[in-house]
Scaffold this motif. Sequence first.
Motif, PDB file in Angstrom:
ATOM      1  N   ILE A 102      -7.613  -5.402 -21.199  1.00 33.81           N
ATOM      2  CA  ILE A 102      -7.139  -5.374 -19.810  1.00 33.81           C
ATOM      3  C   ILE A 102      -5.930  -6.300 -19.730  1.00 33.81           C
ATOM      4  N   THR A 103      -4.779  -5.727 -19.431  1.00 27.80           N
ATOM      5  CA  THR A 103      -3.538  -6.491 -19.324  1.00 27.80           C
ATOM      6  C   THR A 103      -3.301  -6.965 -17.898  1.00 27.80           C
ATOM      7  N   ALA A 104      -3.613  -6.140 -16.926  1.00 28.01           N
ATOM      8  CA  ALA A 104      -3.438  -6.508 -15.522  1.00 28.01           C
ATOM      9  C   ALA A 104      -4.556  -5.887 -14.706  1.00 28.01           C
ATOM     10  N   PRO A 105      -5.154  -6.642 -13.828  1.00 22.04           N
ATOM     11  CA  PRO A 105      -4.860  -8.047 -13.556  1.00 22.04           C
ATOM     12  C   PRO A 105      -5.464  -8.935 -14.638  1.00 22.04           C
ATOM     13  N   PRO A 106      -4.822 -10.062 -14.946  1.00 26.31           N
ATOM     14  CA  PRO A 106      -5.396 -10.958 -15.943  1.00 26.31           C
ATOM     15  C   PRO A 106      -6.702 -11.575 -15.451  1.00 26.31           C
ATOM     16  N   ASP A 107      -7.610 -11.834 -16.373  1.00 26.11           N
ATOM     17  CA  ASP A 107      -8.905 -12.427 -16.028  1.00 26.11           C
ATOM     18  C   ASP A 107      -8.694 -13.754 -15.307  1.00 26.11           C
ATOM     19  N   GLY A 108      -9.332 -13.915 -14.167  1.00 25.23           N
ATOM     20  CA  GLY A 108      -9.250 -15.151 -13.400  1.00 25.23           C
ATOM     21  C   GLY A 108      -8.004 -15.287 -12.559  1.00 25.23           C
ATOM     22  N   ALA A 109      -7.214 -14.222 -12.434  1.00 31.22           N
ATOM     23  CA  ALA A 109      -5.968 -14.293 -11.667  1.00 31.22           C
ATOM     24  C   ALA A 109      -6.242 -14.603 -10.199  1.00 31.22           C
ATOM     25  N   ALA A 110      -5.392 -15.427  -9.617  1.00 36.29           N
ATOM     26  CA  ALA A 110      -5.437 -15.709  -8.174  1.00 36.29           C
ATOM     27  C   ALA A 110      -4.368 -14.831  -7.530  1.00 36.29           C
ATOM     28  N   LEU A 111      -4.808 -13.896  -6.701  1.00 34.97           N
ATOM     29  CA  LEU A 111      -3.891 -12.951  -6.067  1.00 34.97           C
ATOM     30  C   LEU A 111      -3.844 -13.200  -4.568  1.00 34.97           C
ATOM     31  N   LEU A 112      -2.745 -12.835  -3.958  1.00 35.35           N
ATOM     32  CA  LEU A 112      -2.599 -12.949  -2.510  1.00 35.35           C
ATOM     33  C   LEU A 112      -3.260 -11.753  -1.831  1.00 35.35           C
ATOM     34  N   ILE A 113      -3.706 -11.949  -0.603  1.00 31.98           N
ATOM     35  CA  ILE A 113      -4.251 -10.825   0.164  1.00 31.98           C
ATOM     36  C   ILE A 113      -3.152  -9.779   0.317  1.00 31.98           C
ATOM     37  N   ASN A 114      -3.499  -8.535   0.055  1.00 33.15           N
ATOM     38  CA  ASN A 114      -2.615  -7.364   0.112  1.00 33.15           C
ATOM     39  C   ASN A 114      -1.511  -7.371  -0.938  1.00 33.15           C
ATOM     40  N   GLN A 115      -1.621  -8.230  -1.949  1.00 30.34           N
ATOM     41  CA  GLN A 115      -0.670  -8.201  -3.058  1.00 30.34           C
ATOM     42  C   GLN A 115      -0.886  -6.908  -3.841  1.00 30.34           C
TER      43      GLN A 115
END
Length: 72
Positions: free
Chosen positions: A8-21
Amino acid sequence: MTPPAIVITAPPDGAALLINQVVGAVYQCHDSLSGVAACAGSVAPGAPIATSTAGVQTFTVTASDVAGNQSS
């Protein structure tokens, strides 16, 4: 017997994403012995993952090979 490998390339494990990103799912499954029979994620490759709510989200990929081995 070895199960297929999942990358799995994206999303990276443990990624912090913005709401609606907007983040598209990028993953691959490999099996050098019998070959991959199926490779499926909770969203299709390239499709955006869910980011409409705050908190921990789960994205999974499962794979099976021609010999019947499975991984996730």
